[in-house]
Design a protein around this motif. Structure first.
Motif, PDB file in Angstrom:
ATOM      1  N   ARG A   1       1.010  -1.121   0.025  1.00 50.31           N
ATOM      2  CA  ARG A   1       0.201  -0.076  -0.138  1.00 50.31           C
ATOM      3  C   ARG A   1       0.859   1.316   0.071  1.00 50.31           C
ATOM      4  N   ARG A   2       1.885   1.336   0.711  1.00 43.48           N
ATOM      5  CA  ARG A   2       2.861   2.335   0.801  1.00 43.48           C
ATOM      6  C   ARG A   2       3.471   2.702  -0.732  1.00 43.48           C
ATOM      7  N   ARG A   3       4.131   1.465  -1.139  1.00 40.00           N
ATOM      8  CA  ARG A   3       4.630   1.631  -2.643  1.00 40.00           C
ATOM      9  C   ARG A   3       3.502   2.344  -3.795  1.00 40.00           C
ATOM     10  N   ARG A   4       2.365   1.855  -3.595  1.00 41.08           N
ATOM     11  CA  ARG A   4       1.118   2.032  -4.486  1.00 41.08           C
ATOM     12  C   ARG A   4       1.000   3.729  -4.236  1.00 41.08           C
ATOM     13  N   ALA A   5       0.833   4.069  -2.905  1.00 40.52           N
ATOM     14  CA  ALA A   5       0.613   5.350  -2.658  1.00 40.52           C
ATOM     15  C   ALA A   5       1.758   6.222  -3.221  1.00 40.52           C
ATOM     16  N   ALA A   6       3.088   5.881  -3.027  1.00 43.61           N
ATOM     17  CA  ALA A   6       4.109   6.611  -3.361  1.00 43.61           C
ATOM     18  C   ALA A   6       4.217   6.753  -5.019  1.00 43.61           C
ATOM     19  N   MET A   7       3.787   5.797  -5.769  1.00 49.10           N
ATOM     20  CA  MET A   7       3.768   5.776  -6.974  1.00 49.10           C
ATOM     21  C   MET A   7       2.666   6.819  -7.441  1.00 49.10           C
TER      22      MET A   7
END
Length: 281
Positions: free
Chosen positions: A269-275
């Protein structure tokens, strides 16, 4: 298709799923229940007691086998992740060459090759008169090498599939900005394939803990793993303390899987939010 037919298919699928889960988990549930028996019979509940959990704490032979299996499993899983990831990177990132097909077949051969064949080949290797003084013969090192060889193939398949799904534009952008290849791998590639690495480590650890054939063929009197010890005691009749040990393993593994799943979900979820934030910017 009518609504009634749709509901019928849905309930049929749920019933089939429930049947499959019952087939898989009812024996484990029975094992957990029988671990609290006060009697001597493994498959009979004669009152409730923690007798066999106390006996488990005082069983030095069983404790030593558990510790050895955990050590070999952790070392084999770590080595398998390193070797399997290297093989996966070569297979997924480099252009197919003359020997790429042979290398791919060799990387995945332990998955389909009978363990007896792998074990026999390693026995011949570690007991060869010229190599035994160097390799040390049978023992913990031999078991570790065997488990690493077996588990690296599974890790390679998992990581390779994740690498093929990864957007290579991320790596190419970093390279275009002057980032060295090794730094691109550790800073860009590794975080993206981290779920596959964790899954590969857990799978390799489980395979190592569960293996009997390779451990039995390569063990010596001072390197008895848990599956080998349980099989040896099976001939003399198992006691309910084996059920207690299995219950402890089930509880620990279940907690570890749940925690790992939550950690991977949060990281995803953190990676998706950062992307998404980077795309908006």
């Amino acid at each position: 298709m009518t609504r009634a037919a749709t509901l019928e298919r849905r309930w049929g699928a749920r019933a089939w799923l429930l049947l499959v889960y019952a087939f898989l988990y009812i024996p484990i549930l029975c094992l957990v229940v029988f671990s609290f028996t006060a009697g001597e019979i493994t498959t009979q509940l004669d009152g409730l007691s923690l007798r066999w959990y106390v006996a488990l704490l005082h069983d030095d032979e069983l404790g030593a086998a558990v510790r050895l299996s955990l050590q070999v499993g952790a070392l084999a899983a770590t080595a398998a992740v390193v070797v399997g990831t290297a093989a996966a990177v070569v297979l997924a990132r480099f252009r197919p060459g003359a020997g790429s097909g042979v290398f791919a077949a060799m990387a995945t051969a332990p998955m389909v090759m009978p363990e007896v064949v792998v074990g026999l080949s390693l026995v011949l290797l570690f007991t060869h008169p010229m190599l035994q003084p160097v390799l040390g013969g049978r023992g913990v090192t031999a078991i570790w090498v065997a488990h690493t060889t077996l588990c690296a193939a599974y890790v390679s398949v998992l990581v390779q599939s994740r690498l093929r799904e990864m957007d290579r534009a991320l790596e190419e952008a970093a390279l275009d900005l002057g980032c060295p290849p090794w730094k691109v791998f550790f800073v860009i590639t590794v975080p993206v394939i981290a779920p596959a690495l964790v899954a590969g480590w857990l799978l390799a650890f489980t395979l190592s803990m569960d293996d009997f054939v390779l451990a039995a063929m390569l063990s010596d009197p001072g390197s008895t793993t848990l599956p080998v010890l349980v099989f040896a005691r099976l001939h003399h009749g198992l006691k309910p303390e084996i059920n207690a040990l299995a219950t402890v393993i089930v509880v620990v593994v279940s907690i570890a899987v749940l925690v790992a799943n939550r950690v991977m979900q949060r990281a995803q979820r953190r990676r998706r939010a950062a992307m998404h934030a980077a795309l908006r910017g």
